[in-house]
Design an enzyme around this catalytic site. Structure first.
Site, PDB file in Angstrom:
ATOM      1  N   ASP A 139      -5.486   2.591  -1.733  1.00 22.25           N
ATOM      2  CA  ASP A 139      -6.518   2.821  -0.721  1.00 22.25           C
ATOM      3  C   ASP A 139      -7.368   4.038  -1.067  1.00 22.25           C
ATOM      4  O   ASP A 139      -6.989   5.175  -0.776  1.00 22.25           O
ATOM      5  CB  ASP A 139      -5.857   3.029   0.645  1.00 22.25           C
ATOM      6  CG  ASP A 139      -5.294   1.731   1.198  1.00 22.25           C
ATOM      7  OD1 ASP A 139      -6.083   0.792   1.386  1.00 22.25           O
ATOM      8  OD2 ASP A 139      -4.072   1.662   1.430  1.00 22.25           O
ATOM      9  N   ASP A 174      -5.100  -6.668   6.172  1.00 28.26           N
ATOM     10  CA  ASP A 174      -4.644  -5.303   5.879  1.00 28.26           C
ATOM     11  C   ASP A 174      -4.628  -4.451   7.141  1.00 28.26           C
ATOM     12  O   ASP A 174      -5.660  -4.257   7.770  1.00 28.26           O
ATOM     13  CB  ASP A 174      -5.618  -4.711   4.842  1.00 28.26           C
ATOM     14  CG  ASP A 174      -5.246  -3.319   4.382  1.00 28.26           C
ATOM     15  OD1 ASP A 174      -4.190  -2.797   4.788  1.00 28.26           O
ATOM     16  OD2 ASP A 174      -6.033  -2.751   3.597  1.00 28.26           O
ATOM     17  N   GLY A 175      -3.433  -3.943   7.472  1.00 27.93           N
ATOM     18  CA  GLY A 175      -3.313  -2.977   8.558  1.00 27.93           C
ATOM     19  C   GLY A 175      -2.388  -3.446   9.672  1.00 27.93           C
ATOM     20  O   GLY A 175      -2.572  -4.516  10.235  1.00 27.93           O
ATOM     21  N   SER A 214       0.852  -1.203   0.000  1.00 32.90           N
ATOM     22  CA  SER A 214       0.000   0.000   0.000  1.00 32.90           C
ATOM     23  C   SER A 214       0.883   1.247   0.000  1.00 32.90           C
ATOM     24  O   SER A 214       1.798   1.368   0.817  1.00 32.90           O
ATOM     25  CB  SER A 214      -0.888   0.004   1.260  1.00 32.90           C
ATOM     26  OG  SER A 214      -1.340   1.327   1.508  1.00 32.90           O
ATOM     27  N   MET A 251      -9.727  -6.495   7.715  1.00 30.11           N
ATOM     28  CA  MET A 251      -9.087  -5.282   8.216  1.00 30.11           C
ATOM     29  C   MET A 251      -8.594  -5.564   9.639  1.00 30.11           C
ATOM     30  O   MET A 251      -9.376  -5.920  10.519  1.00 30.11           O
ATOM     31  CB  MET A 251     -10.066  -4.100   8.233  1.00 30.11           C
ATOM     32  CG  MET A 251     -10.537  -3.657   6.862  1.00 30.11           C
ATOM     33  SD  MET A 251      -9.216  -3.356   5.685  1.00 30.11           S
ATOM     34  CE  MET A 251      -8.295  -2.052   6.503  1.00 30.11           C
ATOM     35  N   MET A 288     -10.358   6.544  -0.551  1.00 31.26           N
ATOM     36  CA  MET A 288     -11.172   7.012   0.580  1.00 31.26           C
ATOM     37  C   MET A 288     -12.051   8.166   0.126  1.00 31.26           C
ATOM     38  O   MET A 288     -11.581   9.052  -0.585  1.00 31.26           O
ATOM     39  CB  MET A 288     -10.254   7.489   1.704  1.00 31.26           C
ATOM     40  CG  MET A 288      -9.272   6.434   2.144  1.00 31.26           C
ATOM     41  SD  MET A 288      -8.224   7.064   3.447  1.00 31.26           S
ATOM     42  CE  MET A 288      -7.197   5.613   3.696  1.00 31.26           C
ATOM     43  N   HIS A 348      -8.507  -1.064  -3.029  1.00 31.04           N
ATOM     44  CA  HIS A 348      -9.321  -1.206  -1.818  1.00 31.04           C
ATOM     45  C   HIS A 348     -10.169   0.056  -1.668  1.00 31.04           C
ATOM     46  O   HIS A 348      -9.645   1.138  -1.399  1.00 31.04           O
ATOM     47  CB  HIS A 348      -8.361  -1.392  -0.622  1.00 31.04           C
ATOM     48  CG  HIS A 348      -9.038  -1.408   0.713  1.00 31.04           C
ATOM     49  ND1 HIS A 348      -8.343  -1.244   1.900  1.00 31.04           N
ATOM     50  CD2 HIS A 348     -10.338  -1.591   1.059  1.00 31.04           C
ATOM     51  CE1 HIS A 348      -9.193  -1.308   2.911  1.00 31.04           C
ATOM     52  NE2 HIS A 348     -10.400  -1.516   2.435  1.00 31.04           N
ATOM     53  N   SER A 364       3.032   1.209   5.680  1.00 28.53           N
ATOM     54  CA  SER A 364       4.155   1.949   6.261  1.00 28.53           C
ATOM     55  C   SER A 364       5.380   1.077   6.536  1.00 28.53           C
ATOM     56  O   SER A 364       6.510   1.558   6.416  1.00 28.53           O
ATOM     57  CB  SER A 364       3.706   2.656   7.544  1.00 28.53           C
ATOM     58  OG  SER A 364       3.103   1.733   8.413  1.00 28.53           O
ATOM     59  N   MET A 397     -12.602   2.269   0.233  1.00 27.96           N
ATOM     60  CA  MET A 397     -13.249   2.629   1.500  1.00 27.96           C
ATOM     61  C   MET A 397     -14.214   3.760   1.178  1.00 27.96           C
ATOM     62  O   MET A 397     -13.982   4.927   1.487  1.00 27.96           O
ATOM     63  CB  MET A 397     -12.186   3.048   2.514  1.00 27.96           C
ATOM     64  CG  MET A 397     -11.399   1.859   3.051  1.00 27.96           C
ATOM     65  SD  MET A 397      -9.864   2.342   3.828  1.00 27.96           S
ATOM     66  CE  MET A 397      -8.778   2.289   2.416  1.00 27.96           C
ATOM     67  N   HIS A 422      -1.218  -1.926  -3.856  1.00 25.81           N
ATOM     68  CA  HIS A 422      -2.501  -1.736  -3.161  1.00 25.81           C
ATOM     69  C   HIS A 422      -2.824  -0.240  -3.100  1.00 25.81           C
ATOM     70  O   HIS A 422      -2.037   0.560  -2.613  1.00 25.81           O
ATOM     71  CB  HIS A 422      -2.361  -2.320  -1.752  1.00 25.81           C
ATOM     72  CG  HIS A 422      -3.582  -2.290  -0.899  1.00 25.81           C
ATOM     73  ND1 HIS A 422      -4.486  -3.330  -0.834  1.00 25.81           N
ATOM     74  CD2 HIS A 422      -4.045  -1.350  -0.044  1.00 25.81           C
ATOM     75  CE1 HIS A 422      -5.438  -3.042   0.031  1.00 25.81           C
ATOM     76  NE2 HIS A 422      -5.199  -1.832   0.529  1.00 25.81           N
TER      77      HIS A 422
HETATM   78  C1  DX5 Z   1      -5.919   1.327   6.110  1.00 22.86           C
HETATM   79  C2  DX5 Z   1      -5.553   0.889   4.724  1.00 22.86           C
HETATM   80  C3  DX5 Z   1      -4.309   0.104   4.657  1.00 22.86           C
HETATM   81  C4  DX5 Z   1      -3.095   0.878   5.092  1.00 22.86           C
HETATM   82  C5  DX5 Z   1      -2.089  -0.076   5.620  1.00 22.86           C
HETATM   83  O1  DX5 Z   1      -7.149   1.907   6.082  1.00 22.86           O
HETATM   84  O2  DX5 Z   1      -6.576   0.104   4.173  1.00 22.86           O
HETATM   85  O3  DX5 Z   1      -4.103  -0.477   3.391  1.00 22.86           O
HETATM   86  O4  DX5 Z   1      -2.516   1.624   4.078  1.00 22.86           O
HETATM   87  O5  DX5 Z   1      -1.061   0.645   6.165  1.00 22.86           O
HETATM   88  P1  DX5 Z   1      -0.147   0.044   7.326  1.00 22.86           P
HETATM   89  O6  DX5 Z   1       0.519  -1.165   6.790  1.00 22.86           O
HETATM   90  O7  DX5 Z   1       0.796   1.181   7.609  1.00 22.86           O
HETATM   91  O8  DX5 Z   1      -1.041  -0.261   8.495  1.00 22.86           O
HETATM   92 ZN    ZN Z   2      -6.085  -1.030   2.301  1.00 26.32          ZN
END
Ligand code: DX5
Ligand code: ZN
Length: 206
Positions: free
Chosen positions: A32, A167-168, A6, A132, A34, A63, A190, A65, A30
């Site tokens: 994200d 994920d996360g 991600s 998640m 939002m 992904h 991260s 959201m 990946h």
């Molecule tokens: C969170 C995202 C993740 C996020 C993961 O809402 O869906 O994909 O980027 O980041 P890390 O690995 O830093 O938790």
């Molecule tokens: Zn994600």
């Protein structure tokens, strides 16, 4: 273990991050998305995703959201490898069938607080489940261990070719819980994008 990277936490230096993922052994990129409603933040509008597609050499794992089903349909037209939206946003199979009709693989994401039972009506019709392990919306949060129990429940009842992704909060420690629970794929943000060497971090997750 498949690794999907991600680039959310590298949003201010997207092009450089996509190029680093290109040069790494990552299996997927990946993204994200939002909408400012399903989660407070707004990221990856469709124009930005198109820019990313134009430079990415990896298959895309998108992904969403977002709460608006028409928004989901618009991203489906970009034809990523996987399009994952949240089980909390749907009431029936219509959207799953629409995305599949485009030849795009469908994932359903499930929040930490949502009962795994809500996935059951859909598991024979989707390609991937995205557990998640943080509340969605932000990179760099702490892995919620309780989610592992849900992975195990699904693992017992699932078809053999359903991909289980998580994920996360993934890093070289939390990855072990995911491996033992039988995840097929992990999403890491991260931990990879803050590392000096993406490939070394990815190797620690395999
Ligand atoms: C969170 C995202 C993740 C996020 C993961 O809402 O869906 O994909 O980027 O980041 P890390 O690995 O830093 O938790
Ligand atoms: Zn994600």
């Amino acid at each position: 273990m498949k690794v999907s990277v991600s680039i959310l936490s590298a949003y201010d230096e997207l092009i450089s991050a996509v190029k680093k993922v290109n040069e790494s052994s990552a299996d997927f990129l990946h993204i994200d998305v939002m909408d400012g409603k399903f989660v407070p933040d707004k990221k990856f509008p469709i124009e930005v995703v198109k820019d990313v597609i134009s430079i990415s050499k990896k298959p895309l794992d998108v992904h969403l959201m977002v709460s608006n089903l028409d928004t989901i349909k618009k991203y489906a037209l970009l034809k990523p490898e996987y399009l994952t939206f949240h089980v909390e946003t749907i009431k029936d199979h219509l959207l799953i069938n629409y995305v599949k009709s485009l030849g795009v693989k469908v994932g359903l994401a499930i929040n930490p607080e949502t009962d795994v039972k809500v996935l059951m009506p859909y598991i024979n019709d989707i390609d991937l489940v995205l557990f998640m392990s943080v509340n969605p919306g932000l990179g760099g949060q702490k892995f919620e261990k309780k989610v592992i129990e849900k992975v195990k429940i699904l693992k017992k009842s699932k078809r053999s070719n359903l991909i289980i992704s998580i994920d996360g909060g993934l890093n070289d420690k939390t990855i072990n819980l995911c491996k033992h629970a039988g995840c097929d794929m992990v999403v890491s943000g991260s931990y990879v994008t803050n590392s000096a060497n993406y490939d070394e971090a990815i190797k620690n997750l395999r």
